[in-house]
Scaffold this motif. Structure first.
Motif, PDB file in Angstrom:
ATOM      1  N   ALA A 155       0.890  -1.301  -0.031  1.00 22.41           N
ATOM      2  CA  ALA A 155      -0.236   0.043   0.094  1.00 22.41           C
ATOM      3  C   ALA A 155       0.900   1.169   0.071  1.00 22.41           C
ATOM      4  O   ALA A 155       0.550   2.153  -0.540  1.00 22.41           O
ATOM      5  CB  ALA A 155      -1.073  -0.061   1.008  1.00 22.41           C
ATOM      6  N   PHE A 156       1.900   1.436   0.902  1.00 21.66           N
ATOM      7  CA  PHE A 156       2.985   2.446   1.015  1.00 21.66           C
ATOM      8  C   PHE A 156       3.524   2.548  -0.715  1.00 21.66           C
ATOM      9  O   PHE A 156       3.587   3.896  -0.872  1.00 21.66           O
ATOM     10  CB  PHE A 156       4.076   2.087   1.845  1.00 21.66           C
ATOM     11  CG  PHE A 156       4.828   3.191   2.165  1.00 21.66           C
ATOM     12  CD1 PHE A 156       4.439   4.265   3.071  1.00 21.66           C
ATOM     13  CD2 PHE A 156       6.181   3.361   1.501  1.00 21.66           C
ATOM     14  CE1 PHE A 156       5.494   5.287   3.292  1.00 21.66           C
ATOM     15  CE2 PHE A 156       7.032   4.396   1.729  1.00 21.66           C
ATOM     16  CZ  PHE A 156       6.575   5.503   2.558  1.00 21.66           C
ATOM     17  N   ALA A 157       3.923   1.532  -1.259  1.00 23.44           N
ATOM     18  CA  ALA A 157       4.631   1.653  -2.540  1.00 23.44           C
ATOM     19  C   ALA A 157       3.370   2.097  -3.687  1.00 23.44           C
ATOM     20  O   ALA A 157       3.842   3.147  -4.366  1.00 23.44           O
ATOM     21  CB  ALA A 157       5.010   0.122  -2.922  1.00 23.44           C
ATOM     22  N   GLU A 158       2.348   1.731  -3.663  1.00 24.95           N
ATOM     23  CA  GLU A 158       1.365   2.283  -4.392  1.00 24.95           C
ATOM     24  C   GLU A 158       0.893   4.050  -4.275  1.00 24.95           C
ATOM     25  O   GLU A 158       0.908   4.424  -5.159  1.00 24.95           O
ATOM     26  CB  GLU A 158      -0.129   1.567  -4.293  1.00 24.95           C
ATOM     27  CG  GLU A 158       0.184   0.180  -4.841  1.00 24.95           C
ATOM     28  CD  GLU A 158       0.424   0.183  -6.371  1.00 24.95           C
ATOM     29  OE1 GLU A 158      -0.242   1.028  -7.155  1.00 24.95           O
ATOM     30  OE2 GLU A 158       1.073  -0.551  -6.912  1.00 24.95           O
ATOM     31  N   MET A 159       0.866   4.097  -2.981  1.00 29.26           N
ATOM     32  CA  MET A 159       0.593   5.640  -2.553  1.00 29.26           C
ATOM     33  C   MET A 159       1.963   6.332  -3.000  1.00 29.26           C
ATOM     34  O   MET A 159       1.724   7.759  -3.261  1.00 29.26           O
ATOM     35  CB  MET A 159       0.302   5.687  -1.039  1.00 29.26           C
ATOM     36  CG  MET A 159      -0.245   7.053  -0.479  1.00 29.26           C
ATOM     37  SD  MET A 159      -1.822   7.265  -1.128  1.00 29.26           S
ATOM     38  CE  MET A 159      -1.582   8.835  -2.368  1.00 29.26           C
ATOM     39  N   TYR A 160       3.133   5.794  -2.820  1.00 31.55           N
ATOM     40  CA  TYR A 160       4.391   6.679  -3.298  1.00 31.55           C
ATOM     41  C   TYR A 160       4.209   6.960  -4.716  1.00 31.55           C
ATOM     42  O   TYR A 160       4.451   8.129  -5.086  1.00 31.55           O
ATOM     43  CB  TYR A 160       5.528   5.929  -3.018  1.00 31.55           C
ATOM     44  CG  TYR A 160       6.838   6.238  -3.578  1.00 31.55           C
ATOM     45  CD1 TYR A 160       7.322   7.423  -2.892  1.00 31.55           C
ATOM     46  CD2 TYR A 160       7.270   5.724  -4.795  1.00 31.55           C
ATOM     47  CE1 TYR A 160       8.481   7.976  -3.551  1.00 31.55           C
ATOM     48  CE2 TYR A 160       8.418   6.522  -5.205  1.00 31.55           C
ATOM     49  CZ  TYR A 160       8.894   7.558  -4.738  1.00 31.55           C
ATOM     50  OH  TYR A 160      10.238   7.919  -5.354  1.00 31.55           O
ATOM     51  N   LYS A 161       3.702   5.939  -5.591  1.00 31.97           N
ATOM     52  CA  LYS A 161       3.711   6.255  -7.063  1.00 31.97           C
ATOM     53  C   LYS A 161       2.836   7.601  -7.233  1.00 31.97           C
ATOM     54  O   LYS A 161       2.996   8.439  -7.994  1.00 31.97           O
ATOM     55  CB  LYS A 161       3.051   5.004  -7.691  1.00 31.97           C
ATOM     56  CG  LYS A 161       4.163   3.890  -7.781  1.00 31.97           C
ATOM     57  CD  LYS A 161       3.647   2.872  -8.475  1.00 31.97           C
ATOM     58  CE  LYS A 161       4.229   1.852  -8.341  1.00 31.97           C
ATOM     59  NZ  LYS A 161       3.536   0.587  -9.101  1.00 31.97           N
ATOM     60  N   THR A 162       1.407   7.353  -6.463  1.00 33.26           N
ATOM     61  CA  THR A 162       0.709   8.662  -6.737  1.00 33.26           C
ATOM     62  C   THR A 162       1.051   9.822  -6.074  1.00 33.26           C
ATOM     63  O   THR A 162       1.064  10.882  -6.897  1.00 33.26           O
ATOM     64  CB  THR A 162      -0.727   8.234  -5.832  1.00 33.26           C
ATOM     65  OG1 THR A 162      -1.178   7.123  -6.251  1.00 33.26           O
ATOM     66  CG2 THR A 162      -1.775   9.518  -5.815  1.00 33.26           C
ATOM     67  N   ALA A 163       1.746  10.000  -5.068  1.00 30.11           N
ATOM     68  CA  ALA A 163       2.440  11.137  -4.539  1.00 30.11           C
ATOM     69  C   ALA A 163       3.384  11.779  -5.173  1.00 30.11           C
ATOM     70  O   ALA A 163       3.557  12.774  -5.519  1.00 30.11           O
ATOM     71  CB  ALA A 163       2.936  10.692  -3.152  1.00 30.11           C
ATOM     72  N   ARG A 164       4.440  10.680  -5.910  1.00 27.36           N
ATOM     73  CA  ARG A 164       5.152  11.181  -7.158  1.00 27.36           C
ATOM     74  C   ARG A 164       4.494  11.838  -8.231  1.00 27.36           C
ATOM     75  O   ARG A 164       5.151  12.597  -8.517  1.00 27.36           O
ATOM     76  CB  ARG A 164       6.139  10.133  -7.267  1.00 27.36           C
ATOM     77  CG  ARG A 164       7.263  10.442  -8.140  1.00 27.36           C
ATOM     78  CD  ARG A 164       8.379   9.122  -8.682  1.00 27.36           C
ATOM     79  NE  ARG A 164       7.605   8.293  -9.515  1.00 27.36           N
ATOM     80  CZ  ARG A 164       8.171   6.998  -9.679  1.00 27.36           C
ATOM     81  NH1 ARG A 164       9.295   6.696  -9.485  1.00 27.36           N
ATOM     82  NH2 ARG A 164       7.115   6.338 -10.448  1.00 27.36           N
ATOM     83  N   THR A 165       3.557  11.245  -8.687  1.00 29.38           N
ATOM     84  CA  THR A 165       3.132  11.658  -9.748  1.00 29.38           C
ATOM     85  C   THR A 165       2.360  12.987  -9.422  1.00 29.38           C
ATOM     86  O   THR A 165       2.531  14.092 -10.436  1.00 29.38           O
ATOM     87  CB  THR A 165       1.982  10.677 -10.315  1.00 29.38           C
ATOM     88  OG1 THR A 165       2.492   9.414 -10.859  1.00 29.38           O
ATOM     89  CG2 THR A 165       1.122  11.196 -11.540  1.00 29.38           C
ATOM     90  N   ASP A 166       1.754  13.337  -8.591  1.00 29.87           N
ATOM     91  CA  ASP A 166       1.062  14.517  -8.090  1.00 29.87           C
ATOM     92  C   ASP A 166       2.174  15.429  -8.025  1.00 29.87           C
ATOM     93  O   ASP A 166       2.167  16.574  -8.383  1.00 29.87           O
ATOM     94  CB  ASP A 166       0.370  14.325  -6.956  1.00 29.87           C
ATOM     95  CG  ASP A 166      -0.943  13.573  -7.100  1.00 29.87           C
ATOM     96  OD1 ASP A 166      -1.599  13.234  -8.261  1.00 29.87           O
ATOM     97  OD2 ASP A 166      -1.532  13.046  -6.259  1.00 29.87           O
TER      98      ASP A 166
END
Length: 288
Positions: free
Chosen positions: A251-262
């Motif tokens: 879950a952390f890795a997936e949220m990291y992808k979103t945070a990086r994209t934003d």
């Protein structure tokens, strides 16, 4: 991470142009809903500085006027005309120094509405007026070139003095967030979340996402779009910081992808807005 930062939102082109056109000077916040390339050692220092400032912001009351504090108000009472007369620069931007109560309760003649707005060039605690991030000249000297000439040396950019308050604040905040994301990515690769630099990064993201962390008020039409992308980014940073990677690494890795994209999207727009032909590049990138 470094090479991917502008891949999502920017089409870099050579340009010319003139100074920014300033057509909006009103506070954007309503009274009831105020809006809110370094080596590893330098990276850790900047994120740690920002983290410490964020922690101090949650407890300190420095920067709130005595009168406002006594009445339980947020910000210092002002009128828009007073702010213009005292703080407007040659471009028409209202720039209130950080040591002079940058959060203001703004009223206008003939209106009962009161808007709460931050007129500094930093993200500050709404109740304190203190920056949540490092506000050093060293940070500006590193971050401003990174978001301009380092990314596209053939593009012409406005000087720091002509950037809007919000653009200046985003130069600082997004640069720190970028470094925090680099630290986070390194922690994920090593599966080690115990370092102080990682904890400082999460603390910075958590503080940035708080409602009380107020970005400068929009004073240019494009500031509104930048605010929207920043709000989306800081929301994802807050959600990232809320996940314990040692308990749920997926879950952390997936949220990291979103945070990086934003973050990438906000950084890409910032590069465009700091250029002298921002309107042309906005149209090329996002359409009419």
């Amino acid at each position: 991470m470094i090479t991917a930062i502008f891949s999502l939102a920017v089409v870099l082109t050579a340009c010319g142009g003139g100074a920014k056109d300033t057509t909006t000077n009103q506070p954007a916040q309503e009274a009831v809903t105020p809006t809110s390339t370094s080596d590893t050692s330098a990276t850790e220092t900047k994120v740690a500085e920002a983290s410490e400032k964020g922690s101090a912001e949650t407890t300190s009351t420095t920067g709130v006027s005595d009168t406002a504090s006594e009445k339980g108000k947020i910000g210092l009472d002002s009128t828009l005309e007073e702010l213009k007369q005292k703080y407007a620069d040659k471009l028409g931007y209202i720039r209130v120094p950080l040591n002079d109560h940058p959060v203001r309760r703004v009223s206008e003649a003939g209106s009962k509405n009161i808007n709460i707005a931050n007129y500094s060039d930093a993200v500050v605690g709404m109740n304190t007026g203190i920056p949540i991030h490092s506000d050093s000249q060293r940070l500006i000297d590193d971050a401003f070139p990174f978001f301009t000439t380092v990314q596209a040396p053939d593009v012409s950019y406005v000087p720091w003095e002509e950037a809007t308050n919000l653009e200046r604040a985003m130069v600082k905040t997004l640069f720190i967030s970028r470094e925090g994301l680099l630290i986070t990515e390194d922690a994920m690769n090593n599966k080690d979340y115990s370092s102080k630099s990682f904890q400082d990064s999460m603390n910075f993201f958590e503080v940035t996402a708080k409602f009380e962390s107020m970005a400068p008020v929009a004073q240019h039409p494009y500031d509104i779009t930048l605010s929207q992308l920043y709000d989306k980014a800081r929301d994802s940073w807050g959600r990232l910081a809320a996940i314990d990677p040692s308990q749920d690494e997926v879950a952390f890795a997936e949220m990291y992808k979103t945070a990086r994209t934003d973050a990438n999207n906000a950084m890409g727009l910032l590069n465009i807005l700091l250029s002298t032909n921002e309107e042309e590049r906005m149209e090329q990138t996002y359409g009419k």
